[in-house]
Design an enzyme around this catalytic site. Structure first.
Site, mmCIF file in Angstrom:
data_model
loop_
_atom_site.group_PDB
_atom_site.id
_atom_site.type_symbol
_atom_site.label_atom_id
_atom_site.label_comp_id
_atom_site.label_asym_id
_atom_site.label_seq_id
_atom_site.Cartn_x
_atom_site.Cartn_y
_atom_site.Cartn_z
ATOM 1 C CD GLN A 100 0.349 -2.773 10.222
ATOM 2 O OE1 GLN A 100 0.548 -3.422 11.228
ATOM 3 N NE2 GLN A 100 1.200 -2.762 9.222
ATOM 4 C CG PHE A 101 3.488 2.994 9.782
ATOM 5 C CD1 PHE A 101 3.988 3.269 8.520
ATOM 6 C CD2 PHE A 101 4.143 2.069 10.570
ATOM 7 C CE1 PHE A 101 5.118 2.629 8.051
ATOM 8 C CE2 PHE A 101 5.275 1.430 10.128
ATOM 9 C CZ PHE A 101 5.765 1.704 8.862
ATOM 10 C CB THR A 102 1.602 -0.186 6.299
ATOM 11 O OG1 THR A 102 0.929 -1.212 7.033
ATOM 12 C CG2 THR A 102 3.083 -0.196 6.642
#
Length: 121
Positions: free
Chosen positions: A78-80
């Site tokens: 989950q890069f966000t």
């Protein structure tokens, strides 16, 4: 590196209406990898996750770890999680690792957790 751990009774991931991952009771983990992260960070965090006592014992106290409960783990990249939102209305993802750096570390986390728990995750 950021990890968000959520205790779940069940969880699944769907891509285009197809289930690509699911677990029964255990941990849903969102993992955000940044460009400065490395394999040492992965090893440290994997040990921390497996040993974290966040499950209730017979008395309801949070004394048990994921291994004690024989729980499962569903790990989601989950890069966000690295979004910077202080300025403006468009989040900056400058701290998030590019896929060519993040994917090997994500796969390393899967292997580390698998080895530490001696089970498929």
């Amino acid at each position: 590196m950021i990890a968000v751990l959520q205790r779940v009774s069940s969880a699944n991931v769907m891509i285009e209406e197809a289930v690509v991952g699911q677990i029964s009771e255990g941990l849903l983990i969102l993992l955000g990898i940044e460009h400065s992260d490395n394999t040492q960070d992965i090893e440290w965090l994997a040990h921390k996750i497996v040993n974290m006592r966040i499950f209730g014992d017979d008395e309801g106290k949070m004394n048990l770890n994921i291994e004690d409960t024989k729980g499962n783990i569903l790990l989601i990249s989950q890069f966000t999680l690295h979004a910077l939102t202080k300025k403006g209305n468009r989040p900056s993802l400058i701290e998030a690792a590019r896929p060519e750096h993040a994917l090997p570390l994500y796969e390393s986390m899967i292997k580390s957790l698998h080895l530490l728990m001696d089970k498929k995750i």
